[in-house]
Design a protein around this motif. Structure first.
Motif, PDB file in Angstrom:
ATOM      1  N   LEU A 352      33.696  18.353 -57.124  1.00  0.00           N
ATOM      2  CA  LEU A 352      32.256  18.622 -57.142  1.00  0.00           C
ATOM      3  C   LEU A 352      31.746  19.045 -55.768  1.00  0.00           C
ATOM      4  N   SER A 353      32.234  18.394 -54.710  1.00  0.00           N
ATOM      5  CA  SER A 353      31.772  18.739 -53.369  1.00  0.00           C
ATOM      6  C   SER A 353      32.263  20.125 -52.945  1.00  0.00           C
ATOM      7  N   ILE A 354      33.520  20.440 -53.226  1.00  0.00           N
ATOM      8  CA  ILE A 354      34.059  21.766 -52.884  1.00  0.00           C
ATOM      9  C   ILE A 354      33.361  22.855 -53.692  1.00  0.00           C
ATOM     10  N   LEU A 355      33.109  22.567 -54.972  1.00  0.00           N
ATOM     11  CA  LEU A 355      32.440  23.558 -55.818  1.00  0.00           C
ATOM     12  C   LEU A 355      31.043  23.853 -55.297  1.00  0.00           C
ATOM     13  N   TYR A 356      30.318  22.814 -54.865  1.00  0.00           N
ATOM     14  CA  TYR A 356      28.972  23.050 -54.324  1.00  0.00           C
ATOM     15  C   TYR A 356      29.043  23.944 -53.088  1.00  0.00           C
ATOM     16  N   ILE A 357      29.967  23.644 -52.182  1.00  0.00           N
ATOM     17  CA  ILE A 357      30.095  24.455 -50.956  1.00  0.00           C
ATOM     18  C   ILE A 357      30.429  25.898 -51.311  1.00  0.00           C
ATOM     19  N   ALA A 358      31.326  26.080 -52.289  1.00  0.00           N
ATOM     20  CA  ALA A 358      31.719  27.434 -52.694  1.00  0.00           C
ATOM     21  C   ALA A 358      30.526  28.206 -53.241  1.00  0.00           C
ATOM     22  N   VAL A 359      29.750  27.562 -54.106  1.00  0.00           N
ATOM     23  CA  VAL A 359      28.575  28.240 -54.687  1.00  0.00           C
ATOM     24  C   VAL A 359      27.548  28.549 -53.607  1.00  0.00           C
ATOM     25  N   PHE A 360      27.294  27.604 -52.715  1.00  0.00           N
ATOM     26  CA  PHE A 360      26.328  27.837 -51.645  1.00  0.00           C
ATOM     27  C   PHE A 360      26.741  29.017 -50.773  1.00  0.00           C
ATOM     28  N   LEU A 361      28.011  29.048 -50.357  1.00  0.00           N
ATOM     29  CA  LEU A 361      28.471  30.131 -49.486  1.00  0.00           C
ATOM     30  C   LEU A 361      28.422  31.475 -50.204  1.00  0.00           C
ATOM     31  N   TYR A 389      31.070  15.614 -46.119  1.00  0.00           N
ATOM     32  CA  TYR A 389      31.304  14.182 -45.964  1.00  0.00           C
ATOM     33  C   TYR A 389      31.755  13.552 -47.283  1.00  0.00           C
ATOM     34  N   VAL A 390      31.172  13.983 -48.380  1.00  0.00           N
ATOM     35  CA  VAL A 390      31.608  13.489 -49.692  1.00  0.00           C
ATOM     36  C   VAL A 390      33.069  13.881 -49.936  1.00  0.00           C
ATOM     37  N   ASN A 391      33.416  15.088 -49.520  1.00  0.00           N
ATOM     38  CA  ASN A 391      34.800  15.537 -49.662  1.00  0.00           C
ATOM     39  C   ASN A 391      35.749  14.659 -48.864  1.00  0.00           C
ATOM     40  N   GLY A 392      35.325  14.247 -47.654  1.00  0.00           N
ATOM     41  CA  GLY A 392      36.147  13.356 -46.848  1.00  0.00           C
ATOM     42  C   GLY A 392      36.344  12.013 -47.516  1.00  0.00           C
ATOM     43  N   LEU A 393      35.275  11.468 -48.091  1.00  0.00           N
ATOM     44  CA  LEU A 393      35.376  10.210 -48.830  1.00  0.00           C
ATOM     45  C   LEU A 393      36.313  10.360 -50.022  1.00  0.00           C
ATOM     46  N   ALA A 394      36.154  11.459 -50.765  1.00  0.00           N
ATOM     47  CA  ALA A 394      36.964  11.680 -51.963  1.00  0.00           C
ATOM     48  C   ALA A 394      38.440  11.835 -51.624  1.00  0.00           C
ATOM     49  N   TRP A 395      38.740  12.531 -50.542  1.00  0.00           N
ATOM     50  CA  TRP A 395      40.130  12.705 -50.117  1.00  0.00           C
ATOM     51  C   TRP A 395      40.771  11.369 -49.779  1.00  0.00           C
ATOM     52  N   PHE A 458      39.035  28.772 -54.466  1.00  0.00           N
ATOM     53  CA  PHE A 458      40.481  28.559 -54.608  1.00  0.00           C
ATOM     54  C   PHE A 458      40.815  27.074 -54.550  1.00  0.00           C
ATOM     55  N   PHE A 459      40.261  26.358 -53.575  1.00  0.00           N
ATOM     56  CA  PHE A 459      40.505  24.913 -53.462  1.00  0.00           C
ATOM     57  C   PHE A 459      40.002  24.170 -54.703  1.00  0.00           C
ATOM     58  N   ALA A 460      38.853  24.584 -55.227  1.00  0.00           N
ATOM     59  CA  ALA A 460      38.306  23.934 -56.426  1.00  0.00           C
ATOM     60  C   ALA A 460      39.241  24.118 -57.628  1.00  0.00           C
ATOM     61  N   ALA A 461      39.834  25.302 -57.753  1.00  0.00           N
ATOM     62  CA  ALA A 461      40.766  25.545 -58.862  1.00  0.00           C
ATOM     63  C   ALA A 461      42.004  24.666 -58.747  1.00  0.00           C
ATOM     64  N   VAL A 462      42.507  24.485 -57.522  1.00  0.00           N
ATOM     65  CA  VAL A 462      43.664  23.612 -57.313  1.00  0.00           C
ATOM     66  C   VAL A 462      43.335  22.175 -57.712  1.00  0.00           C
ATOM     67  N   LEU A 463      42.121  21.738 -57.441  1.00  0.00           N
ATOM     68  CA  LEU A 463      41.709  20.372 -57.785  1.00  0.00           C
ATOM     69  C   LEU A 463      41.673  20.162 -59.296  1.00  0.00           C
ATOM     70  N   VAL A 464      41.237  21.159 -60.047  1.00  0.00           N
ATOM     71  CA  VAL A 464      41.244  21.054 -61.510  1.00  0.00           C
ATOM     72  C   VAL A 464      42.667  20.929 -62.027  1.00  0.00           C
ATOM     73  N   ILE A 465      43.567  21.740 -61.486  1.00  0.00           N
ATOM     74  CA  ILE A 465      44.980  21.654 -61.880  1.00  0.00           C
ATOM     75  C   ILE A 465      45.539  20.275 -61.541  1.00  0.00           C
ATOM     76  N   GLY A 466      45.170  19.759 -60.382  1.00  0.00           N
ATOM     77  CA  GLY A 466      45.635  18.435 -59.969  1.00  0.00           C
ATOM     78  C   GLY A 466      45.173  17.338 -60.891  1.00  0.00           C
ATOM     79  N   LEU A 467      43.942  17.419 -61.358  1.00  0.00           N
ATOM     80  CA  LEU A 467      43.401  16.400 -62.260  1.00  0.00           C
ATOM     81  C   LEU A 467      44.187  16.370 -63.568  1.00  0.00           C
ATOM     82  N   VAL A 468      44.491  17.530 -64.112  1.00  0.00           N
ATOM     83  CA  VAL A 468      45.280  17.605 -65.355  1.00  0.00           C
ATOM     84  C   VAL A 468      46.698  17.082 -65.119  1.00  0.00           C
ATOM     85  N   TYR A 469      47.287  17.465 -64.004  1.00  0.00           N
ATOM     86  CA  TYR A 469      48.662  17.042 -63.713  1.00  0.00           C
ATOM     87  C   TYR A 469      48.755  15.526 -63.570  1.00  0.00           C
ATOM     88  N   VAL A 470      47.811  14.942 -62.882  1.00  0.00           N
ATOM     89  CA  VAL A 470      47.818  13.488 -62.683  1.00  0.00           C
ATOM     90  C   VAL A 470      47.711  12.766 -64.009  1.00  0.00           C
TER      91      VAL A 470
END
Length: 534
Positions: A352-361, A389-395, A458-470
């Motif tokens: 969610l945090s990466i997606l927001y940054i991507a949309v904003f940029l 900062y939310v991304n840092g917490l999530a990581w 790109f990073f947001a897409a990798v995170l979606v793949i990661g969620l399914v894989y986990v």
């Protein structure tokens, strides 16, 4: 038997001093943004194109990562041959030598590369030696806590480095080499401290038992648990380790140097674990969080933070967020709520945090560089900074916890050091690729990049793949002893991730009869099965 009450000063001491590392990631972000450093090493050369400067930044940042691949391989050879503690000592010496070469480079780019390469050989070893040792000495009820302190102390190093960079930029002249040299000396201080204190650390009882040093193993276990040698808990744990070692020797493929390699690649359950560990590293490293750690000032600049000191201060806050989040996860979440639940939470928040940054940029990124923002644009860019900062917490809750913990706790003792070394080689190879590629990825398409917003998507897409894989592949390992992991990974590969948590708590019978566990997981009526057999 629950062991949450098992505590000893020796255990606490060993956990802390085997966990000190991580300073380079914090140092390099400030170093490559230091005015004097950029002058000395050609990063502010007006004759260079943006792509050339980005490539040079990537080379300097990533030299440690590429050397860490070799360091992780060296760690396998030394950790099993000379023991976990002596491997730590030589690692500290290599690390200190590399930092000394960097400090004395004085504008010589070749020596800087050499110093970062040598330091990388030490840093690469730390990610194998530390987690391997910590999972072997920790009681299983707090194994997540002890190992996650390693990840937490990585961020302790990052935070101290960030603040050192910020303080140096404020109080040391931009014309002085000391502006980037002083923060790096933290690595020498903590490397030396770890080296000295390692002489008070206790060797892993599991490694000692493999070497046939039974009396030393028992003495160390007594000190680590703070219990007498005759206590049932100590006696049971030692016996379980001996039984596990005996079973591994009976099923081993010889005693040659290549035997662990054959066992890792030709035994199906071991190969599954290896692939699982490699995928965790791949998906974690390309989720974007590590690139934000290394290039934090650049990311904050994209979101509207102006001025060198302001960017470094924002970076310091990011380091604090990651440190507090990592330690909170270690103390309150990973053992109590499980590895997968913590990882799910982290991945969702990170996405969610990466997606927001991507949309904003993509929608309004130009406003942060133009210097003319409306009130609404200013609030949107501030939210983007908060998203960092939310991304840092999530990581800290997610991939950063799992990448050290699961990889080091799921392998048999005989192949643990080798498997962890291979996985961490892959970790650093991906970290190298990531840190090398990100400066170029952030460039406009016309300059060979994919734009800042495209990089975030790109990073947001990798995170979606990661969620399914986990969800499908990663098993829950919380609460299981190291000696019981074989029963979990003897399940069919398609059931391990989704049904492994339904396995009964491990007893001797469970460990010796994985088939019965499979039947329980599939909800087969055991009584009918037994009746049919009779």
């Amino acid at each position: 038997m629950s062991c949450s009450w098992v505590f000893a000063v020796s255990l606490t001491f060993c956990v802390f001093f085997f966990s000190l590392s991580g300073f380079d990631e914090g140092n390099v972000s400030g170093m490559i943004n230091s005015v004097r450093f950029r002058q000395q090493y050609g990063l502010s050369d007006k004759s260079k194109s943006a792509a050339q400067v980005a490539a040079l930044e990537g080379n300097i940042s990533s030299m440690v990562q590429i050397a860490s691949v070799g360091g992780a391989l060296i760690a396998f050879l030394l950790t099993d041959r000379i023991g976990r503690v002596w491997a730590l000592r030589q690692m500290c010496l290599v690390w200190i030598l590399g930092v000394a070469l960097q400090i004395t480079s004085n504008g010589n780019l070749g020596q800087l590369y050499a110093g970062r390469f040598v330091a990388g050989l030490g840093i690469g070893q730390s990610t194998v030696i530390g987690p391997t040792y910590l999972v072997e000495i920790a009681p299983r009820s707090i194994r997540g806590l002890c190992t996650c302190i390693f990840a937490g102390n990585v961020y302790l190093g990052i935070v101290l480095s960030y603040f050192a960079n910020w303080g140096a930029s404020m109080h040391i002249s931009n014309l002085s080499n000391r502006q980037w040299i002083v923060p790096i000396t933290l690595q020498i201080i903590f490397g030396g401290l770890t080296l000295v204190m390692s002489f008070l650390a206790l060797e892993s009882p599991r490694w000692l038992l493999v070497q046939g040093r039974h009396d030393e193993a028992k003495n160390n276990m007594v000190k680590l648990r703070g219990l007498p040698a005759t206590h049932p808990y100590v006696m049971t744990e030692l016996q379980d380790i001996r039984d596990s070692i005996d079973r591994e020797r009976e099923s081993s493929m010889g005693t040659s140097f290549l035997a662990p390699l054959r066992e890792l690649f030709f035994i199906g359950s071991n190969l599954y674990r290896l692939i699982l560990g490699l995928m965790v590293q791949f998906l974690g490293q390309w989720s974007g969080a590590n690139s934000i750690t290394i290039y934090a000032p650049q990311y904050f600049a994209l979101l509207g933070v102006k001025g060198q000191n302001e960017k470094l201060y924002a970076t310091c806050i990011l380091g604090v967020v990651k440190l507090v989040s990592s330690l909170s996860c270690a103390f309150f979440i990973v053992d109590r709520f499980g590895r997968k639940r913590s990882l799910y939470t982290g991945l969702i928040l990170q996405f969610l945090s990466i997606l927001y940054i991507a949309v904003f940029l993509a929608v309004d990124g130009g406003s942060t560089t133009s210097g003319h923002q409306t009130a609404g644009q200013k609030r949107a860019s501030t939210a983007g900074i908060a998203a960092i900062y939310v991304n840092g917490l999530a990581w800290a809750l997610g991939w950063n916890t799992v990448q050290y913990l699961v990889n080091s706790e799921m392998f048999p003792l005989r192949t643990r050091a080798l498997a962890t070394s291979i996985i961490m080689c892959f970790h650093f190879a991906n970290q190298y690729g990531n840190s090398k590629a990100v400066p170029t990825m952030l460039l406009p398409v016309s300059q060979g990049g994919m734009t800042s917003s495209g990089t975030m998507f790109f990073f947001a897409a990798v995170l979606v793949i990661g969620l399914v894989y986990v969800w499908f592949f990663l098993p829950e390992t919380a609460g299981r002893s190291l000696e019981s992991m074989d029963a979990l990974f003897n399940l069919p590969w398609y059931q391990i991730g989704r049904k492994g948590k339904m396995m009964r708590s491990e007893t001797t019978a469970d460990l010796l009869d994985a088939k019965r566990d499979i039947e329980l997981i599939e909800t087969v009526d055991v009584e009918k099965v037994e009746h049919g057999r009779s």
